[in-house]
Design an enzyme around this catalytic site. Structure first.
Site, PDB file in Angstrom:
ATOM      1  N   GLY A   9       0.992   4.709  34.341  1.00 27.78           N
ATOM      2  CA  GLY A   9       1.968   3.640  34.563  1.00 27.78           C
ATOM      3  C   GLY A   9       1.733   2.487  33.605  1.00 27.78           C
ATOM      4  N   ASP A  60       4.681  12.551  35.487  1.00 27.39           N
ATOM      5  CA  ASP A  60       4.775  12.051  36.860  1.00 27.39           C
ATOM      6  C   ASP A  60       3.441  12.356  37.544  1.00 27.39           C
ATOM      7  OD1 ASP A  60       5.175  11.799  39.610  1.00 27.39           O
ATOM      8  OD2 ASP A  60       7.264  12.463  39.510  1.00 27.39           O
ATOM      9  N   VAL A  61       2.709  11.321  37.918  1.00 24.62           N
ATOM     10  CA  VAL A  61       1.361  11.557  38.462  1.00 24.62           C
ATOM     11  C   VAL A  61       1.368  12.315  39.787  1.00 24.62           C
ATOM     12  CG1 VAL A  61       0.255   9.580  37.312  1.00 24.62           C
ATOM     13  CG2 VAL A  61       1.213   9.291  39.614  1.00 24.62           C
ATOM     14  N   ASN A  87      -3.457   3.446  37.587  1.00 26.58           N
ATOM     15  CA  ASN A  87      -2.703   2.237  37.926  1.00 26.58           C
ATOM     16  C   ASN A  87      -1.322   2.536  38.512  1.00 26.58           C
ATOM     17  OD1 ASN A  87      -1.585  -0.660  37.414  1.00 26.58           O
ATOM     18  ND2 ASN A  87      -0.269   0.673  36.177  1.00 26.58           N
ATOM     19  N   SER A 147      -4.997  -2.449  45.888  1.00 32.04           N
ATOM     20  CA  SER A 147      -4.178  -3.610  46.265  1.00 32.04           C
ATOM     21  C   SER A 147      -4.860  -4.339  47.410  1.00 32.04           C
ATOM     22  CB  SER A 147      -2.809  -3.129  46.754  1.00 32.04           C
ATOM     23  OG  SER A 147      -2.077  -4.177  47.365  1.00 32.04           O
ATOM     24  N   TYR A 160       2.783   2.272  52.198  1.00 35.91           N
ATOM     25  CA  TYR A 160       2.108   1.653  51.042  1.00 35.91           C
ATOM     26  C   TYR A 160       0.684   1.239  51.409  1.00 35.91           C
ATOM     27  CZ  TYR A 160       1.456  -1.519  47.034  1.00 35.91           C
ATOM     28  OH  TYR A 160       0.979  -2.151  45.902  1.00 35.91           O
ATOM     29  N   LYS A 164      -2.951   2.647  49.861  1.00 33.26           N
ATOM     30  CA  LYS A 164      -3.945   1.808  49.186  1.00 33.26           C
ATOM     31  C   LYS A 164      -5.297   1.854  49.913  1.00 33.26           C
ATOM     32  CE  LYS A 164      -1.287   0.577  45.825  1.00 33.26           C
ATOM     33  NZ  LYS A 164      -1.581   0.972  44.433  1.00 33.26           N
ATOM     34  N   ILE A 193       0.898 -10.366  42.089  1.00 37.46           N
ATOM     35  CA  ILE A 193       0.995 -10.385  40.628  1.00 37.46           C
ATOM     36  C   ILE A 193       2.473 -10.327  40.245  1.00 37.46           C
ATOM     37  CG2 ILE A 193       0.212  -9.298  38.477  1.00 37.46           C
ATOM     38  CD1 ILE A 193      -2.203  -9.967  40.219  1.00 37.46           C
TER      39      ILE A 193
HETATM   40  N1  LIG Z   1       2.527  -6.474  41.532  1.00 37.69           N
HETATM   41  C1  LIG Z   1       1.671  -6.720  42.518  1.00 37.69           C
HETATM   42  O1  LIG Z   1       1.699  -7.808  43.119  1.00 37.69           O
HETATM   43  C2  LIG Z   1       0.644  -5.695  42.904  1.00 37.69           C
HETATM   44  C3  LIG Z   1      -0.317  -6.087  43.828  1.00 37.69           C
HETATM   45  C4  LIG Z   1      -1.308  -5.187  44.209  1.00 37.69           C
HETATM   46  C5  LIG Z   1      -1.322  -3.917  43.661  1.00 37.69           C
HETATM   47  N2  LIG Z   1      -0.365  -3.559  42.758  1.00 37.69           N
HETATM   48  C6  LIG Z   1      -0.456  -2.193  42.222  1.00 37.69           C
HETATM   49  O2  LIG Z   1      -0.569  -2.241  40.815  1.00 37.69           O
HETATM   50  C7  LIG Z   1       0.005  -1.068  40.250  1.00 37.69           C
HETATM   51  C8  LIG Z   1       1.034  -1.475  39.216  1.00 37.69           C
HETATM   52  O3  LIG Z   1       2.065  -2.206  39.874  1.00 37.69           O
HETATM   53  P1  LIG Z   1       3.120  -3.126  39.122  1.00 37.69           P
HETATM   54  O4  LIG Z   1       3.293  -4.343  39.936  1.00 37.69           O
HETATM   55  O5  LIG Z   1       2.789  -3.231  37.697  1.00 37.69           O
HETATM   56  O6  LIG Z   1       4.433  -2.236  39.350  1.00 37.69           O
HETATM   57  P2  LIG Z   1       5.627  -1.875  38.379  1.00 37.69           P
HETATM   58  O7  LIG Z   1       6.664  -1.281  39.275  1.00 37.69           O
HETATM   59  O8  LIG Z   1       5.981  -3.010  37.512  1.00 37.69           O
HETATM   60  O9  LIG Z   1       4.968  -0.731  37.469  1.00 37.69           O
HETATM   61  C9  LIG Z   1       4.574   0.495  38.012  1.00 37.69           C
HETATM   62  C10 LIG Z   1       4.240   1.449  36.910  1.00 37.69           C
HETATM   63  O10 LIG Z   1       3.931   2.709  37.488  1.00 37.69           O
HETATM   64  C11 LIG Z   1       4.699   3.705  36.850  1.00 37.69           C
HETATM   65  N3  LIG Z   1       4.991   4.800  37.760  1.00 37.69           N
HETATM   66  C12 LIG Z   1       5.702   4.758  38.910  1.00 37.69           C
HETATM   67  N4  LIG Z   1       5.762   5.980  39.443  1.00 37.69           N
HETATM   68  C13 LIG Z   1       5.080   6.801  38.620  1.00 37.69           C
HETATM   69  C14 LIG Z   1       4.794   8.178  38.634  1.00 37.69           C
HETATM   70  N5  LIG Z   1       5.235   8.974  39.615  1.00 37.69           N
HETATM   71  N6  LIG Z   1       4.058   8.700  37.621  1.00 37.69           N
HETATM   72  C15 LIG Z   1       3.617   7.917  36.609  1.00 37.69           C
HETATM   73  N7  LIG Z   1       3.865   6.599  36.545  1.00 37.69           N
HETATM   74  C16 LIG Z   1       4.592   6.053  37.543  1.00 37.69           C
HETATM   75  C17 LIG Z   1       5.953   3.012  36.372  1.00 37.69           C
HETATM   76  O11 LIG Z   1       6.555   3.718  35.311  1.00 37.69           O
HETATM   77  C18 LIG Z   1       5.392   1.662  35.947  1.00 37.69           C
HETATM   78  O12 LIG Z   1       4.896   1.740  34.633  1.00 37.69           O
HETATM   79  C19 LIG Z   1       0.579  -0.271  41.404  1.00 37.69           C
HETATM   80  O13 LIG Z   1      -0.335   0.716  41.812  1.00 37.69           O
HETATM   81  C20 LIG Z   1       0.738  -1.316  42.492  1.00 37.69           C
HETATM   82  O14 LIG Z   1       0.718  -0.745  43.786  1.00 37.69           O
HETATM   83  C21 LIG Z   1       0.628  -4.403  42.377  1.00 37.69           C
END
Ligand SMILES: NC(=O)c1ccc[n+]([C@@H]2O[C@H](COP(=O)([O-])OP(=O)(O)OC[C@H]3O[C@@H](n4cnc5c(N)ncnc54)[C@H](O)[C@@H]3O)[C@@H](O)[C@H]2O)c1
Length: 257
Positions: A9, A60-61, A87, A147, A160, A164, A193
């Site tokens: 991702g 796709d993971v 990630n 998370s 979700y 996590k 974030i």
């Molecule tokens: N944004 C926040 O506040 C926050 C907080 C805690 C944890 N997170 C975690 O951080 C990570 C990134 O989140 P983000 O906010 O950047 O989200 P985002 O939606 O901006 O990005 C998610 C990324 O994951 C990729 N992705 C989604 N499904 C996929 C799949 N099946 N195979 C491969 N790639 C895939 C997408 O293409 C994208 O690049 C996630 O695991 C999310 O749960 C985010």
């Protein structure tokens, strides 16, 4: 020899922040993405402008064949891997009360956020165990982006939170199993974030951060806040730590009175 990192991702949001931080720190990077090839190409161009190599790989993971191909393409291009950052993750499409949320959403979220990463780490770990150390004797590392939802109950996105919490145990399991091979495993817990994922709930989180004082550091987190923590791990600043949780959350995890 440059170190090589694979970020799932990695095309946007936190993943993009990690990719760019690693490139700044001298890593070549495999940029995995799910669907948006243009976003991935943009990140690749940014990495290359920093003088590092980057390889975009669509995969796709949650799909076993895609995970195998992702690792095959990584080794075909670079011949080694020094850091795996798991990630990629999704929020549920609809936030639904746990008394009503359906199995379809549960299966999707668990498949992408937990089952996929678990088996990607398993496959990568088997290759990393067999990989000889580099000339400096450094061993590969694994970082799992979980998370604050690993320990914070949100009853309108139970799937979700469960995914996590499962990643937290995944970190412990692989840290315990891989220590004898010199492979340290870390969990980074981002808080709030600013990314596409939180875009839809900006007003809610603005209120929590700036008015309700939910975290002592009163600002949104940024993708590069997470990227810097990953760089600290990648550059061997935590050699005697494994199974370690690093909170990147403005202090959200503390109880205050
Ligand atoms: N944004 C926040 O506040 C926050 C907080 C805690 C944890 N997170 C975690 O951080 C990570 C990134 O989140 P983000 O906010 O950047 O989200 P985002 O939606 O901006 O990005 C998610 C990324 O994951 C990729 N992705 C989604 N499904 C996929 C799949 N099946 N195979 C491969 N790639 C895939 C997408 O293409 C994208 O690049 C996630 O695991 C999310 O749960 C985010």
């Amino acid at each position: 020899m440059s170190r090589v990192a694979l970020v799932t991702g990695g095309s946007r949001g936190i993943g993009r922040g990690i990719v760019l931080s690693l490139a700044h720190a001298g890593h070549d990077v495999v940029v995995n993405y799910a669907g948006n090839v243009d976003a991935a190409k943009e990140v690749v161009a940014e990495v290359e402008s920093l003088g590092r190599r980057a390889l975009p790989v669509q995969a796709d993971v949650s799909v076993a064949e895609d995970r195998a191909r992702l690792l095959d393409e990584t080794w075909a291009a670079f011949g080694r891997l020094d850091l795996l950052v798991s990630n990629a993750g999704v929020a549920p499409k609809v936030r639904a009360d746990i008394l009503e949320a359906d199995e379809e959403s549960f299966d999707r979220v668990i498949g992408i956020n937990l089952k996929g990463p678990y088996f990607l780490i398993q496959s990568a770990a088997n290759r990393l165990i067999a990989q000889p150390s580099d000339e400096a004797g450094t061993r590969p590392k694994i970082v799992i982006i979980s998370s604050n939802s690993a320990y914070t109950a949100s009853t309108n996105r139970g799937d979700y939170c469960v995914s996590k919490a499962g990643l937290a145990m995944t970190t412990q399991l692989f840290a315990a199993r891989l220590a004898e091979h010199g492979i340290n495993v870390y969990e980074i817990r981002p808080g709030i974030i600013a990314t596409d994922m939180t875009d839809a709930v900006t007003a809610k989180y603005d209120d929590l951060i700036f008015h309700k004082g939910i975290q002592p550091i009163r600002r949104w987190g940024r993708p590069d806040d997470v990227g810097r923590a990953v760089v600290a791990i990648a550059t061997d600043l935590f050699p005697h730590s494994t199974g370690q949780v690093i909170d990147v959350d403005g202090g959200f995890h503390m109880k205050t009175l």
